[in-house]
Design an enzyme around this catalytic site. Structure first.
Site: not given
Length: 352
Positions: A149, A257
């Site tokens: 990230k 997702k």
């Protein structure tokens, strides 16, 4: 048929740094569907809402849950197209029930322990020392794909973290993916993309904020490394808007997702479009507990893909559930000798 739901607050083992802030807990909800004449035979699913990302992350979430419960009792349909997490959990519960109510969503060699799913090791946001420690841990654990990230600290420090891997391992040993979560703007993104390409990074997810299709299209056209769309897919509820987005932007990859794009059915629509357009894809969990992760992993195991998946979030919590899903190194396995704990599920605060 009867449907019940149980709100549940998942508690993180360690604070999780995201682009939406630091998470120490996360609300989710479980769905249970059964025939009242045989309540021990039930299907279970997880409606994993994600604060700051899920389109229904407001008061509508539980109002829609109550509506769904009522409509199931009355035998009426419910429009869940704008409630992807509830749709995802409901699809899981229905599939489990139809398969015998034993936590089996999709039959495949994965359920027999004959096949595993390669997953990436996720390095959460934090300060430089925290991220370096997490990175070193993932490498020691044997992960061949690391996802970092970025956009949380100074770019130069994040670049140093990526360089740490490349100085030690080539791409054939460790694949590097980065997820910017929209953390850059157009004035700074191209130097970042150039440096990532020099470090032989596989791809970058959502380099700029969602909602600017024209800018993203330009980035996808001119970037020296592949672009993956993530948040950009959220809120596209029909095939026409999905096709329009992919046609306009032309990304190299999309990241799905299920809890954010409408469960199995919504994800499969995206996959079908991506295949038609030559766009790559992979699946990522959205901070589900082991219940939701189990349901998603079984589905992923049936898909025709050799891409490394992002399904390593099931054990983030102190109060998750016993599960047949097991992580060994960088591979996710299903243990046929184990099962979801029905005792733990029975103790949830079920409502109807």
């Amino acid at each position: 048929m009867k449907l019940q739901f149980a709100p549940y607050v998942l508690e993180f083992k360690n604070p999780a740094g995201t682009s939406r802030g630091i998470l120490t807990s996360k609300l989710t909800a479980f769905l249970k569907i059964f025939d009242e004449r045989n309540p021990e035979h039930y299907g279970i699913g997880e409606a994993a809402i994600f604060p700051g990302l899920s389109p229904e992350a407001d008061d509508r979430y539980f109002y829609k849950m109550v509506e769904l419960v009522t409509n199931v009792k009355l035998g009426m349909p419910t429009d869940l197209s704008h409630f992807p997490s509830i749709q995802s959990g409901f699809e899981q519960a229905l599939r489990d029930f139809a398969s015998g109510g034993k936590g089996v969503y999709f039959d495949s060699p994965f359920l027999k322990g004959e096949k595993s799913i390669d997953i990436n090791g996720l390095v959460w946001m934090g300060n430089y020392d925290e991220m370096l420690d997490r990175l070193q841990s993932k490498i020691k654990e044997g992960f061949r794909c690391i996802k970092i990230k970025i956009g949380a600290i100074e770019w130069e420090k994040e670049r140093k973290l990526i360089s740490y891997i490349r100085e030690r391992f080539g791409r054939e040993r460790v694949e590097i993916r980065v997820d910017a979560n929209g953390g850059f703007d157009m004035s700074e993104i191209y130097p970042v993309l150039s440096q990532l390409a020099d470090l032989d990074v596989h791809s970058i997810e959502q380099p700029i904020k969602a909602g600017n299709q024209e800018a993203l299209a330009e980035i996808c056209k001119t970037s020296p490394l592949p672009i993956a769309l993530d948040e950009e897919l959220i809120g596209k509820f029909d095939m026409e808007s999905k096709q329009q987005l992919l046609t306009n932007i032309k990304p190299q990859y999309i990241v799905l997702k299920p809890s954010l794009v409408g469960g199995y059915s919504g994800s499969e629509e995206w996959i079908a479009l991506a295949k038609e357009m030559g766009i790559g894809w992979w699946i990522t969990s959205a901070l589900e507990s082991n219940i939701g992760l189990n349901a998603i992993a079984q589905w992923v195991a049936t898909l025709d893909t050799d891409m490394t998946q992002g399904l390593g979030t099931g054990n983030l919590y102190t109060n998750t559930f016993s599960s047949p899903i097991e992580l060994k190194g960088d591979r996710l396995f299903y243990n046929p000798a184990a099962s979801l704990s029905r005792e733990e599920i029975a103790r949830l605060d079920w409502r109807d």
